[in-house]
Design a protein around this motif. Structure first.
Motif, PDB file in Angstrom:
ATOM      1  N   ARG A 192       0.862  -1.188   0.000  1.00 47.30           N
ATOM      2  CA  ARG A 192       0.000   0.000   0.000  1.00 47.30           C
ATOM      3  C   ARG A 192       0.897   1.236   0.000  1.00 47.30           C
ATOM      4  O   ARG A 192       1.525   1.566   1.003  1.00 47.30           O
ATOM      5  CB  ARG A 192      -0.912  -0.001   1.237  1.00 47.30           C
ATOM      6  N   LEU A 193       0.940   1.923  -1.132  1.00 46.75           N
ATOM      7  CA  LEU A 193       1.806   3.091  -1.297  1.00 46.75           C
ATOM      8  C   LEU A 193       0.932   4.316  -1.519  1.00 46.75           C
ATOM      9  O   LEU A 193       0.150   4.363  -2.474  1.00 46.75           O
ATOM     10  CB  LEU A 193       2.746   2.882  -2.485  1.00 46.75           C
ATOM     11  N   VAL A 194       1.069   5.294  -0.636  1.00 44.41           N
ATOM     12  CA  VAL A 194       0.270   6.516  -0.751  1.00 44.41           C
ATOM     13  C   VAL A 194       1.158   7.735  -0.512  1.00 44.41           C
ATOM     14  O   VAL A 194       2.209   7.638   0.128  1.00 44.41           O
ATOM     15  CB  VAL A 194      -0.906   6.539   0.269  1.00 44.41           C
ATOM     16  N   GLN A 195       0.701   8.861  -1.026  1.00 40.94           N
ATOM     17  CA  GLN A 195       1.299  10.141  -0.671  1.00 40.94           C
ATOM     18  C   GLN A 195       0.304  10.879   0.211  1.00 40.94           C
ATOM     19  O   GLN A 195      -0.887  10.983  -0.113  1.00 40.94           O
ATOM     20  CB  GLN A 195       1.612  10.979  -1.903  1.00 40.94           C
ATOM     21  N   LEU A 196       0.798  11.419   1.320  1.00 39.39           N
ATOM     22  CA  LEU A 196      -0.039  12.118   2.296  1.00 39.39           C
ATOM     23  C   LEU A 196       0.000  13.619   2.046  1.00 39.39           C
ATOM     24  O   LEU A 196       1.041  14.167   1.713  1.00 39.39           O
ATOM     25  CB  LEU A 196       0.457  11.814   3.707  1.00 39.39           C
ATOM     26  N   MET A 197      -1.134  14.267   2.239  1.00 37.85           N
ATOM     27  CA  MET A 197      -1.209  15.721   2.090  1.00 37.85           C
ATOM     28  C   MET A 197      -1.969  16.310   3.269  1.00 37.85           C
ATOM     29  O   MET A 197      -3.077  15.861   3.592  1.00 37.85           O
ATOM     30  CB  MET A 197      -1.918  16.097   0.769  1.00 37.85           C
ATOM     31  N   PHE A 198      -1.355  17.290   3.908  1.00 38.91           N
ATOM     32  CA  PHE A 198      -1.987  18.013   5.003  1.00 38.91           C
ATOM     33  C   PHE A 198      -1.836  19.517   4.742  1.00 38.91           C
ATOM     34  O   PHE A 198      -0.722  20.037   4.751  1.00 38.91           O
ATOM     35  CB  PHE A 198      -1.334  17.631   6.340  1.00 38.91           C
ATOM     36  N   PHE A 199      -2.953  20.153   4.496  1.00 36.07           N
ATOM     37  CA  PHE A 199      -2.942  21.568   4.105  1.00 36.07           C
ATOM     38  C   PHE A 199      -3.374  22.475   5.254  1.00 36.07           C
ATOM     39  O   PHE A 199      -4.238  22.126   6.055  1.00 36.07           O
ATOM     40  CB  PHE A 199      -3.873  21.806   2.926  1.00 36.07           C
ATOM     41  N   ALA A 200      -2.749  23.646   5.317  1.00 37.63           N
ATOM     42  CA  ALA A 200      -3.183  24.722   6.192  1.00 37.63           C
ATOM     43  C   ALA A 200      -3.858  25.793   5.330  1.00 37.63           C
ATOM     44  O   ALA A 200      -3.731  25.772   4.093  1.00 37.63           O
ATOM     45  CB  ALA A 200      -1.990  25.321   6.935  1.00 37.63           C
ATOM     46  N   LYS A 201      -4.550  26.731   5.948  1.00 37.23           N
ATOM     47  CA  LYS A 201      -5.116  27.847   5.209  1.00 37.23           C
ATOM     48  C   LYS A 201      -4.005  28.648   4.569  1.00 37.23           C
ATOM     49  O   LYS A 201      -3.000  28.962   5.199  1.00 37.23           O
ATOM     50  CB  LYS A 201      -5.919  28.759   6.149  1.00 37.23           C
ATOM     51  N   GLY A 202      -4.193  28.998   3.288  1.00 40.28           N
ATOM     52  CA  GLY A 202      -3.172  29.741   2.567  1.00 40.28           C
ATOM     53  C   GLY A 202      -3.216  31.239   2.864  1.00 40.28           C
ATOM     54  O   GLY A 202      -4.134  31.740   3.459  1.00 40.28           O
TER      55      GLY A 202
END
Length: 202
Positions: A192-202
């Motif tokens: 199981r290969l994933v890329q993680l993304m965690f965004f803050a308000k720009g």
């Protein structure tokens, strides 16, 4: 501003095989394991040019990398890998997962849950809704629902699974109760290969 709770974007990267090759070449040092997740996380991010701008347009809100998270890092989870937590929320303004497992290997996906005791499917962020759920503030709710019951599977009902598909990106509210789906494979190439993304308000 109402953000979409969940978006599913197929064929996200123009050259997903190139991204997958880079992801597999990253260093997955077991000593780099800081979180409660199963599997191993890359020591370096997988750079996707123009990512913040693309995501900002999709959700109609400017975003940037959330500090002190694994934003744009990859994670490999193999059959038998266990984490310390189960159902959880994310410390971010918005979350994303890009699936990079090959089509023939894809299993499971990302699972979303309802908490049986409270009937909640997410942490409410406005005070009236928090009080309606029986709590005085958001931290009390998170402690009693998420932290207390994270590994108590009998306390949750799975309401939806977004299936894993190669080059599929899912974007979702970090307040939704969720967990990674089935781990699989014996090697990173078939796992199981994933890329993680965690965004803050720009």
């Amino acid at each position: 501003m109402m953000l979409p709770s969940l978006l599913v974007i197929d064929d996200f990267l123009a050259d997903p095989m190139a991204a997958r090759r880079v992801a597999l070449e990253l260093d997955y040092d077991p000593d780099n394991k800081h979180g409660n997740y199963p599997g191993h996380i890359s020591t370096e991010p997988l750079v996707v040019e123009g990512l913040n701008e693309r995501i900002g347009k999709m959700i109609n809100a400017p975003v940037k990398a959330a500090e002190n998270t694994s934003h744009m890092h990859c994670r490999v989870t193999l059959s038998g890998d266990k984490g310390r937590s189960g159902v959880h929320i994310d410390p971010a303004f918005y979350s994303g997962i890009l699936y990079l497992s090959l089509p023939e290997d894809c299993k499971g996906g990302t699972e979303f849950f309802r908490h049986k005791r409270t009937g909640l499917e997410r942490v409410p962020t406005d005070l009236p809704a928090i009080q309606k759920a029986g709590y005085t503030d958001i931290n009390d709710l998170i402690e009693d629902v998420v932290n207390k019951d994270t590994n108590r599977s009998a306390q949750w009902t799975r309401v939806m699974t977004v299936p894993m598909r190669f080059n599929r990106l899912i974007l979702f509210s970090p307040w939704l109760f969720h967990n990674s789906g089935k781990a699989f494979g014996k090697t990173p190439e078939e796992g199981r290969l994933v890329q993680l993304m965690f965004f803050a308000k720009g």
